[in-house]
Design an enzyme around this catalytic site. Structure first.
Site, short mmCIF file in Angstrom:
data_model
loop_
_atom_site.label_atom_id
_atom_site.label_comp_id
_atom_site.label_asym_id
_atom_site.label_seq_id
_atom_site.Cartn_x
_atom_site.Cartn_y
_atom_site.Cartn_z
N CYS A 2 0.82 -1.19 0.00
CA CYS A 2 0.00 0.00 0.00
C CYS A 2 0.86 1.25 0.00
O CYS A 2 2.10 1.18 -0.02
CB CYS A 2 -0.91 0.01 1.23
SG CYS A 2 -1.92 -1.48 1.42
N ARG A 50 -4.71 1.38 -1.10
CA ARG A 50 -4.62 -0.04 -0.80
C ARG A 50 -4.38 -0.90 -2.03
O ARG A 50 -5.07 -0.76 -3.04
CB ARG A 50 -5.89 -0.53 -0.11
CG ARG A 50 -5.75 -1.97 0.39
CD ARG A 50 -7.02 -2.50 1.01
NE ARG A 50 -6.78 -3.82 1.59
CZ ARG A 50 -7.72 -4.74 1.79
NH1 ARG A 50 -8.98 -4.48 1.47
NH2 ARG A 50 -7.41 -5.91 2.31
N LEU A 51 -3.38 -1.79 -1.92
CA LEU A 51 -3.23 -2.91 -2.82
C LEU A 51 -3.66 -4.13 -2.01
O LEU A 51 -2.95 -4.57 -1.10
CB LEU A 51 -1.78 -3.05 -3.29
CG LEU A 51 -1.45 -4.23 -4.20
CD1 LEU A 51 -2.23 -4.14 -5.51
CD2 LEU A 51 0.04 -4.32 -4.47
N GLY A 76 2.63 -2.68 4.03
CA GLY A 76 3.50 -3.83 4.23
C GLY A 76 2.74 -5.12 4.45
O GLY A 76 1.55 -5.24 4.14
N ASP A 100 -3.76 -8.37 8.64
CA ASP A 100 -2.60 -8.15 9.49
C ASP A 100 -2.60 -6.75 10.09
O ASP A 100 -2.00 -6.51 11.14
CB ASP A 100 -1.30 -8.42 8.73
CG ASP A 100 -1.20 -7.69 7.41
OD1 ASP A 100 -2.19 -7.12 6.95
OD2 ASP A 100 -0.10 -7.70 6.81
#
Length: 637
Positions: A2, A50-51, A76, A100
């Site tokens: 991201c 965001r990815l 990350g 996460d």
């Protein structure tokens, strides 16, 4: 993977403008094409691109803790987040997602800044504690993910994953730092915590910056992790232990809710990582290779390894035009960046992104297990230094170096000028000479008188001397590795991988940089790393059952490129660019010195390809500044 951005006001009352945050996240869109989010309150604004990789439906950011006390914007992957979740749930924490990101939030609530010690992954994040009125910026131990920050004229502290996120703010100070420019020409990158801009800092790897409301003075970053500074006891069976550690590191990095593959070259590191990944996944692993017809073409070796593993292999040829590429480097990196292997790295990332969203890489093996040829030379030079007193080395070898001709085109064994110079120096400055790309005498000749005056005796080598002094003085190999982990690894290798992969919205994960593996590997005795002139000894032993001998003991290739020939053939274009308006209007360089360098290279009797590449990259950067508020430092002298 991201992109994050934000603005924090130390006065606690100023409310960041939504338009400013949106401009910052828009500049980072390539890092996160799958969504955006914002959190704004008096004193703080957070933005996120965001990815989506894990928990595609539930991981939107910025994310708040259930009680609203903590808010995070995170870039990350935390590979041990499932284990952290189990531990936290046993403590009474309740999770709403599988992400996460939420594991960091609950971990921060439970352990505060000590949460950083428990995270295994690559990360950069900003986490806001509304109750304590405290913002913490944190970066992972090795510097895999970037984070930059700057203090604004209005007292706000702006931060972003890339320089472009900060440069989206029109009031950001953007004076070019002359010492950083000197560092760039010396090393090919600007080492942390500096950037090419005097007013922008890079948060160093393994550090956090704790910001509290109050006086408008930024505190220094605080280190929370340090790699080994001394060697440890010899493990009973180091190769077997490394094999188990590496298998676990690869396994952790296979977590993904989107397609995953692996970069595959003809080298030991990527082949070992790919072999372990292929063994652990269900179905064929996708693998990707870029080759150079007529040059260092790794496609045959990679194809053979892929067939051995039953992988779904994709390879392409690359014939990059480095004159064109120099003009686009700044668009990818946001600053001048001098490692020309970034060009084929972008090509392999582009190939991979057409098929996957996540790729494993073999980065880190050379730093952790002493694979670089310069480590071998450093140890040989150290043996000579221990034999000859310092005064004799400086007087005899230094004198020989001054009169020895510079034979750029001669066979390597005849090019002794730099070798003699390096051995004549003390250990740290001698090692710096082996990693320096454009030496000081050449840089000073290229600079204008005003630029030389502004440098005030700046010496990029002093950074290496300071770092190497942190280590056991008897562990010369570890000293060199330690210096690289603070300079070359985050400044060059990881910057290259992060920016080229994020330019095409690809996440890259290097299992060899698991911090527990780094701590263990760097602390090994020298003989397990470097022996009989060959590096990565224990790594080769550990992965020997996985790899054919042709890869295990084959020559190292990498993304090599003969840029010198392109610059000779295009000498007139090189001259026109380097003596054009962006370079000459900057006042940074001596036009006669640049013209002479171009001519000497074009003659074929001298090889100035690296210096010319970096100057061309810098010209592209300066050309991109035309019409902006950024100005070379000499303009304000």
């Amino acid at each position: 993977m991201c992109g994050l951005a934000g603005i924090y006001y130390l006065d606690g009352g100023t409310r960041p403008e939504a338009a400013a945050l949106r401009a910052m996240t828009d500049a980072l869109r390539h890092r996160g094409p799958d969504g955006e989010g914002f959190h704004i309150e008096p004193g703080l604004g957070l933005g996120h691109r965001r990815l989506a990789i894990v928990d595609l439906a539930g991981g939107a950011q910025p994310m708040s803790s259930p009680d609203g006390r903590f808010v995070i914007s995170f870039n990350g992957e935390i590979y041990n987040h499932a284990a952290l979740r189990q531990e936290l749930e046993a403590m009474g924490h309740h999770f709403r997602t599988r992400s996460d990101t939420e594991a960091i939030l609950h971990g921060w609530a439970a352990w505060g800044t000590a949460c950083l010690d428990r995270l295994n992954g690559m990360f950069a994040f900003a986490i806001w504690d509304r109750e304590a009125r405290q913002l913490v910026l944190a970066r992972d131990r090795l510097g895999e993910k970037p984070l930059h920050y700057a203090q604004m004229p209005d007292g706000g502290v702006a931060f972003a994953s890339e320089l472009c996120g900060l440069l989206a703010l029109p009031d950001l100070p953007r004076r070019i730092d002359p010492q950083a420019l000197d560092d760039f020409l010396a090393l090919g990158y600007v080492p942390d915590p500096d950037t090419i801009y005097a007013g922008i800092r890079s948060l160093p790897a393994g550090h956090m910056l704790v910001l509290r409301q109050g006086p408008a003075v930024l505190p220094p970053p605080r280190r929370y992790w340090r790699p080994p500074t001394a060697l440890r006891a010899h493990p009973a069976d180091a190769a077997a232990e490394l094999a188990a550690r590496l298998e676990e590191s690869v396994r952790l990095r296979l977590m993904s809710d989107v397609p995953l593959g692996s970069f595959l070259s003809g080298g030991v590191d990527s082949s070992a990582v790919t072999a372990l990944a292929a063994r652990a996944v269900t179905g064929p692993l996708r693998t990707f290779t870029i080759g150079f017809p007529g040059g260092a073409d790794e496609r045959p070796a990679a194809a053979g390894m892929a067939a051995r593993l039953g992988a779904m292999h994709l390879a392409e040829a690359s014939s990059p035009n480095y004159l064109d590429a120099a003009r686009t480097q700044a668009a990818v990196f946001g600053a001048p960046f001098g490692d020309h292997s970034s060009v084929p790295t972008l090509a392999v990332c582009t190939l991979a992104r057409r098929h996957v969203t996540v790729a494993l890489s073999g980065d880190g093996g050379d730093e952790v297990f002493a694979g670089y040829r310069r480590y071998r030379f450093h140890q040989m030079a150290e043996a000579v230094r221990r034999t000859l007193p310092a005064g004799a080395r400086r007087r005899v070898l230094g004198g020989l170096a001054r009169i020895y001709p510079k034979l750029d085109t001669a066979p390597r064994w005849l090019r002794a000028k730099h070798t003699l110079t390096e051995i004549s120096l003390d250990s740290a400055l001698g090692y710096y000479r082996t990693v320096c790309r454009v030496h000081q005498e050449q840089r000073r000749a290229l600079f204008s008188p005003s630029m030389r005056a502004m440098l005030q005796g700046h010496d990029p080598g002093q950074r290496f001397a300071t770092l190497m002094a942190d280590c056991d003085p008897e562990a010369s190999l570890l000293q060199a590795q330690y210096a690289d982990l603070h300079t070359y690894l985050p400044g060059d290798i990881l910057t290259k991988v992060d920016r080229t992969s994020m330019a095409v919205s690809l996440e890259v994960r290097p299992p060899l940089l698991d911090h527990t593996l780094v701590e263990w590997g760097m602390g090994l005795p020298d003989a397990l790393k470097l022996q009989r002139g060959q590096g990565k000894q224990v790594l080769r032993q550990a992965v020997a059952p996985l790899l054919p001998d042709s890869i295990l003991n084959g020559p190292k290739q990498g993304f090599a490129a003969a840029i010198g020939g392109q610059f000779r053939a295009g000498a007139e274009t090189v001259r026109a660019r380097l003596l054009g308006a962006p370079m000459m209007d900057s006042g940074l360089f001596d036009p006669a010195a640049i013209a002479e360098m171009v001519d000497r290279h074009a003659s074929g009797r001298h090889d100035h390809s690296q210096a010319l590449w970096q100057l061309l990259v810098l010209e592209g950067f300066l050309a991109g500044l035309a019409g902006t508020r950024a100005q070379p430092a000499v303009a304000e002298a």
